[in-house]
Write an enzyme that holds these catalytic residues in place. Structure first.
Site, PDB file in Angstrom:
ATOM      1  N   THR A  53       0.893  -0.973   0.052  1.00  0.00           N
ATOM      2  CA  THR A  53      -0.096   0.048   0.010  1.00  0.00           C
ATOM      3  C   THR A  53       0.774   1.153  -0.068  1.00  0.00           C
ATOM      4  OG1 THR A  53      -1.813  -1.134   1.090  1.00  0.00           O
ATOM      5  CG2 THR A  53      -1.598   1.197   1.344  1.00  0.00           C
TER       6      THR A  53
ATOM      7  N   ASN B 122      -2.938  -4.060  -2.812  1.00  0.00           N
ATOM      8  CA  ASN B 122      -2.726  -5.314  -1.615  1.00  0.00           C
ATOM      9  C   ASN B 122      -1.438  -5.697  -1.546  1.00  0.00           C
ATOM     10  OD1 ASN B 122      -3.740  -6.344   0.638  1.00  0.00           O
ATOM     11  ND2 ASN B 122      -4.502  -8.124  -0.597  1.00  0.00           N
TER      12      ASN B 122
ATOM     13  N   ASP C  61      -8.703  -9.463   0.819  1.00  0.00           N
ATOM     14  CA  ASP C  61      -8.930  -8.575   2.094  1.00  0.00           C
ATOM     15  C   ASP C  61     -10.430  -9.263   2.305  1.00  0.00           C
ATOM     16  OD1 ASP C  61      -6.902  -7.146   2.635  1.00  0.00           O
ATOM     17  OD2 ASP C  61      -7.471  -5.599   1.852  1.00  0.00           O
TER      18      ASP C  61
ATOM     19  N   SER D 279     -11.102  -3.090   4.783  1.00  0.00           N
ATOM     20  CA  SER D 279      -9.695  -2.260   4.645  1.00  0.00           C
ATOM     21  C   SER D 279      -9.397  -1.867   6.064  1.00  0.00           C
ATOM     22  CB  SER D 279      -9.873  -1.199   3.761  1.00  0.00           C
ATOM     23  OG  SER D 279      -8.790  -0.512   3.682  1.00  0.00           O
ATOM     24  N   SER D 280      -7.982  -1.599   6.116  1.00  0.00           N
ATOM     25  CA  SER D 280      -7.296  -1.049   7.398  1.00  0.00           C
ATOM     26  C   SER D 280      -6.850   0.322   6.921  1.00  0.00           C
ATOM     27  CB  SER D 280      -6.408  -1.937   7.889  1.00  0.00           C
ATOM     28  OG  SER D 280      -6.752  -3.002   8.198  1.00  0.00           O
TER      29      SER D 280
ATOM     30  N   GLY E  92       0.604  -0.514   5.385  1.00  0.00           N
ATOM     31  CA  GLY E  92       0.971  -1.632   6.169  1.00  0.00           C
ATOM     32  C   GLY E  92       0.142  -2.653   6.593  1.00  0.00           C
TER      33      GLY E  92
HETATM   34  N1  GLY Z   1      -5.176  -4.153   1.284  1.00  0.00           N
HETATM   35  C1  GLY Z   1      -4.836  -3.247   2.562  1.00  0.00           C
HETATM   36  C2  GLY Z   1      -5.943  -2.868   2.973  1.00  0.00           C
HETATM   37  O1  GLY Z   1      -6.728  -2.227   2.408  1.00  0.00           O
HETATM   38  O2  GLY Z   1      -6.324  -2.567   4.402  1.00  0.00           O
END
Ligand code: GLY
Length: 559
Positions: free
Chosen positions: A369, A389, A411, A440-441, A460
């Protein structure tokens, strides 16, 4: 190995000072922090010519899509957090990928009902319908002042003329070498004679340049319809994926109200669902607010942070998903009453085992990311976290389009019903469904207090949330205002399952580790340091900005 260190403990809000940087140009009223100098320069050039922060964000994101192809790209998506100074409007442009119409909750289960995780990570079936281009088009047309063609010009140049790869590229290519070798076209673009390139090797992307030109000429239609869309859908299907031209034509960004909450007098404005970032940060800080942190020793404070994270991440695993598809009890999770209830279960002296919190599933998340932050001289701001990702996404180019496919389908909870066998029950909120956005994060964030505004975020995977939390605690509780400390502070992480505190290698003294073990925590060093935080701070009184990039990114650390 945990280092012995004589010096004082080097964890949150206790670091020796670093130098904070002003912008590279003379005007200190605007600034750009990004993961690549070419992208930062592209954004600064737009601002220097009088473009606004939203124009600059389009230029930076497009440039990153070319020169940091392992982190984000036209084939990916992300979240843009915007602040428009003229009317104080805060909004999140959700450009997250969606599952194709033919996707289904068991698409990664084999005939025996067992999950095939590789299929959600490598190749065409792993890719969601990309959102980045629609996001850029939306930013430019609704918030920007400059033609898209002007904003994409640097990216097109970098794709045509090429860029020299750095250590982070080499590390990412090493990670995904095998997957990229499986497709001759992908290998010929991103590898050197089929192998991980040497530093300095020049990567040229003629196909991507053509696609960028189509977007420059026709906006989103240049990507989501016509020749580029036909080629992407054709090549994805030829490689076993599910995309149709209708999936691409139907992709839409969504403007969302940011997740907003207060913590000890500061206002936090951050990503809403389908990013878990806002809610999980809110819950963690809500629990921490129940404690007088200053009265605890440093390791006792870290223990409280970990216990708060354990509980918030448990709720993430149980309840969070795309709220346009499932009911998420967001109000209850973020309520002060629930925070008090969760805090009451914390023993300040002893770790709670995650298993004892009651059974809930382990979850996975990919780990690459990028993040950038932009502030202009009028006070407009953008914090953007973008992703494909894993490093190099699915590791496959979509035919001649030059677009590298994401693997954001990973995810999703790929096996929501396989709980008893794989510990994955409870993932219904994040199960795959046609048109749904994977949880997502990504957590682009503004922190506003009496001193000014911090605009920041980081890549991350699941650790994004903890990194933003640790940076935020450093910013609010650290001695003085020091952006370099915010982005540089050593990092630890807990996400409920696996039940352990992961720490950056070589950063934490043995006494620190021993004190946490004493409380019953398992402490495990990661293999490498993580994150690449990009921050801009705007002083309230003077309007001047300071910018700072993560020392890990500057040192070529890959995550
Ligand atoms: N692919 C990382 C996120 O969306 O958190």
């Amino acid at each position: 190995m945990i280092v012995k260190r004589v010096a004082a403990v080097v964890v949150a809000w206790c670091l020796i000072g670093w130098v904070t940087f002003s912008p590279a140009h003379a005007d200190t009223r605007y600034g750009v922090a990004s993961a690549h100098p070419l992208a930062t320069q592209a954004g600064e050039a737009v601002l220097a010519r009088g473009g606004n922060a939203f124009d600059a964000a389009v230029a930076v994101a497009a440039a990153l899509a070319v020169v940091e192809p392992f982190s984000s790209g036209l084939g990916g998506g992300g979240f843009f957090l915007l602040h428009r100074a003229s009317d104080g409007h805060d909004v999140v442009v959700d450009a997250r990928e969606t599952a194709p119409a033919a996707a289904s909750k068991d698409m990664y289960l084999d005939a025996k009902g067992e999950p095939d995780a590789r299929a959600s990570l490598d190749g065409a079936r792993a890719a969601g319908i990309p959102g980045l281009v629609a996001g850029l088009d939306h930013l430019a047309s609704r918030y920007g002042t400059r033609p898209v063609a002007e904003l994409l010009a640097p990216a097109i140049r970098f794709a045509d003329e090429g860029f020299a790869v750095d250590g982070r590229y080499v590390g990412a290519a090493g990670w995904r070498e095998k997957v990229m070798q499986a497709d001759a076209r992908t290998a010929s673009v991103f590898l050197q004679d089929g192998k991980v390139p040497d530093k300095g090797f020049v990567v040229r992307q003629a196909g991507l340049a053509r696609t960028l030109r189509a977007i420059a000429a026709h906006g989103r239609d240049g990507f989501y319809t016509g020749e580029v869309a036909r080629e992407m859908a054709r090549s994805v299907r030829a490689a076993g994926g599910l995309w149709t031209e209708a999936d691409l034509a139907g992709y839409r960004v969504i403007e969302r109200i940011p997740h907003r909450f207060t913590y000890r007098g500061a206002t936090i404005i951050t990503a809403p669902l389908p990013s878990s970032g806002g809610l999980t940060l809110d819950q963690t800080l809500g629990i921490l607010e129940q404690f007088d942190l200053a009265s605890f020793s440093e390791t006792d404070r870290v223990h409280l942070v970990v216990e708060a994270l354990r509980r918030a991440f448990q709720d993430r695993a149980r309840h969070l998903g795309d709220a346009d598809f499932v009911d998420v009890p967001a109000g209850r999770l973020a309520s002060p009453g629930y925070a008090r209830q969760r805090a009451a279960g914390i023993d300040p002296q002893k770790a709670t085992s995650s298993a004892a919190l009651d059974a809930a599933p382990e979850w996975r998340e990919g780990g690459h990311t990028t993040h950038f932050s932009v502030v202009d001289a009028d006070g407009n701001r953008v914090a953007a976290t973008l992703s494909i990702n894993a490093p190099f996404g699915a590791g496959l180019l979509a035919g001649e389009s030059g677009v590298l496919l994401n693997n954001e389908m990973n995810d999703f909870a790929i096996a929501p019903n396989a709980g008893n066998l794989y510990g994955l029950t409870g993932f219904h909120a994040n199960a795959i469904a046609a048109g749904k956005r994977p949880l997502s994060s990504m957590s682009p964030t503004f922190v506003e207090d009496s001193r000014g505004v911090l605009v920041f975020g980081t890549p991350g995977g699941s650790r994004i949330i903890t990194m933003v939390l640790i940076g935020l605690l450093e910013h609010l509780h650290g001695p003085g205002l020091d952006l370099a400390r915010v982005v540089g502070v050593p990092r630890y992480h807990h996400q409920y399952l696996p039940d352990r505190i992961e720490v950056e290698p070589g950063q934490f003294p043995e006494a620190w580790v021993a004190a946490l073990k004493e409380k019953g925590h398992t402490v495990q060093e990661g293999r490498r340091r993580w994150g690449n935080m990009q921050a801009v701070f705007v002083h309230r009184e003077t309007g001047t900005v300071v910018v700072e990039g993560d020392p890990r990114g500057k040192a070529g650390v890959l995550f």
